[in-house]
Write an enzyme that holds these catalytic residues in place. Structure first.
Site, PDB file in Angstrom:
ATOM      1  CG  ASP A  19      -0.884   9.076  -1.191  1.00 21.94           C
ATOM      2  OD1 ASP A  19      -1.428   8.815  -0.106  1.00 21.94           O
ATOM      3  OD2 ASP A  19      -0.687   8.223  -2.073  1.00 21.94           O
ATOM      4  CG  ASP A  59      -3.627   5.517   1.957  1.00 24.80           C
ATOM      5  OD1 ASP A  59      -2.912   6.425   1.496  1.00 24.80           O
ATOM      6  OD2 ASP A  59      -4.246   4.715   1.249  1.00 24.80           O
TER       7      ASP A  59
END
Length: 459
Positions: A327, A112
């Site tokens: 992201d 992440d």
């Protein structure tokens, strides 16, 4: 994992080839598809094979394959976007395999870029969701590797956003809550983190991580999370003395099983000639995120006009509004309402001219879906408008059709294709992993830039 979104479960597995006591200056990590670890259930609906071929500089031709049950993936570099039954993107994170403790317990963790803390579920659990790898029990690890961080430590009070203290033990307690409502609470500790080539591995000692005893949300199957954001607790920051403040990845086709060329690299790797860079921006209100400025879109070879405010795509550091976050933990890209509407309307007009029939129903978060079936009973060809994302500094991402056409199956079991963007009404624009797939992406904090290269997995 900065945002709520509907997403498709994919697997990223990390492998290193090096001496365990002398980590290389660059760590190269191939990526395997989730089906290598999680084979489809017997009787599961086979994907629909779809071939997308470049027709010209501004459009693509979509040819439906003659067999609707073909699952063969070849090495001819054709771009295939299979379709699965049910709503797509039920879970869409990419995963890494690491080992924690001594002896190491293997764990699948979400990669992440939208967060910092490394954490995993730990025994004893007050509340844990189901994971597919063994639960880590720090009580079975060597006392020389797993050590709780005291409340008085600067790593507790000076780094955590919401530090807590266990009055009984004096140990630091962390809590992280993500945009989709997922959360983890537990003990902050240092431990040994290992990445495996086979039975050996590259060990990093005294890595700060969270040992979660109370966890919940959308992390189904994962053992935890590998934060690779820009903050002090992220993995790239903790190993920066060895590898520098730079890493890169190529997230392969989310549906293909032939993802052996995908990778995650920590350290500076050779850059392909096609790599184009845009300045890395910093948002003082969200300093851990990787921000870039977008300057517009092109659809069908023409620049999209009619945006109410181009500034919604550029970061205003004074207010923290605007900008685009790159992201890996969000699947579908989100753009400001006016920008999304302008792109959708431009695509809709050109799609209609290319033979794509818009359907009245919406599918989940998508409000621009198209039918390419039913024209005389054959397998029709339609012209799909191209989409290019333009970033500051002259960096462009010419998206392959599979990166913005999302296949969905309706209640009538007919397959439609939806424009794979969302409108963001909270001021946070995000470039998600579906749009990034197949691109080499470089996060170069040292030189203040982010780079994109097409066909990055093959490079």
């Amino acid at each position: 994992m900065a945002l709520p979104t509907i997403i498709l479960l994919l697997l990223v597995v990390l492998f290193f080839s090096s001496n365990a006591t002398q980590p290389p200056r660059t760590l190269h990590i191939p990526v395997l598809h989730r089906d290598a670890a999680f084979p489809p259930a017997p009787g599961a609906t086979s994907p629909i094979s779809l071939r997308l071929h470049a027709a010209d500089a501004t459009h693509y031709t979509v040819q439906l394959a003659s067999s609707l049950h073909s699952t063969t993936i070849t090495d001819d570099q054709q771009l295939r976007s299979p379709v699965v039954s049910g709503l797509p993107f039920d879970s869409g994170e990419y995963f890494a395999t690491v080992g924690v403790g001594d002896p190491p317990t293997r764990a699948l963790v979400v990669i992440d870029t939208g967060s910092d803390l490394i954490w995993l579920q730990c025994a004893p659990c007050r509340r844990c969701y189901r994971q597919l790898t063994p639960l880590y029990d720090p009580r079975r690890s060597s006392t020389t590797t797993h050590r709780r961080i005291p409340c008085s430590s600067p790593r507790c009070r000076g780094v955590l956003r919401y530090p807590g203290c266990d009055a009984r033990t004096g140990g630091c307690v962390y809590t992280v809550v993500y945009g989709d409502g997922s959360s983890s609470t537990g003990d902050l500790a240092t431990d040994r983190l290992v990445v495996f080539p086979d039975d050996d591995g590259i060990a990093h000692h005294n890595v700060t991580l969270g040992c979660g005893h109370d966890n919940g949300g959308l992390f189904e199957s994962a053992a935890g999370l590998l934060g690779v954001g820009r903050g002090k607790l992220s993995f790239p920051t903790q190993v920066a003395d060895t590898y520098g403040r730079v890493f890169s990845y190529c997230l392969g086709d989310r549906m293909s099983r032939n993802t052996s060329t995908s990778y995650l690299v920590f350290g500076r790797a050779p850059e392909p000639p096609s790599m184009a860079f845009t300045p890395l921006r910093t948002n003082p209100r969200r300093p851990s995120l990787y921000y870039v400025d977008m300057v517009g879109f092109s659809v069908g070879g023409e620049r999209v006009a009619g945006l109410a405010s181009d500034s919604s795509l550029a970061l205003d550091a004074a207010t923290g509004r605007g900008g685009v976050v790159v992201d890996s933990g969000t699947a579908i890209s989100r753009f400001a309402v006016d920008a999304y509407a302008a792109v959708r309307d431009a695509f809709d007009a050109r799609a209609a001219a290319g033979g794509m029939r818009k359907v009245d129903d919406n599918f989940s978060v998508f409000d621009a879906c198209y039918d390419v079936y039913g024209y005389g009973g054959g397998h029709p060809k339609v012209r799909v408008p191209s989409i290019v994302l333009h970033f500051a500094g002259g960096a462009d991402m010419a998206l392959p059709p599979a990166n913005y056409l999302v296949p969905v199956v309706g209640g009538d079991r007919r397959t439609h294709f939806c424009l794979g963007f969302q409108a963001a009404d909270d001021g946070l624009n995000v470039l998600g992993n579906v749009q990034q797939q197949g691109f080499g992406v470089v996060f170069d904090v040292e030189r203040g830039r982010i780079g994109f290269a097409p066909n990055g997995c093959s490079a």
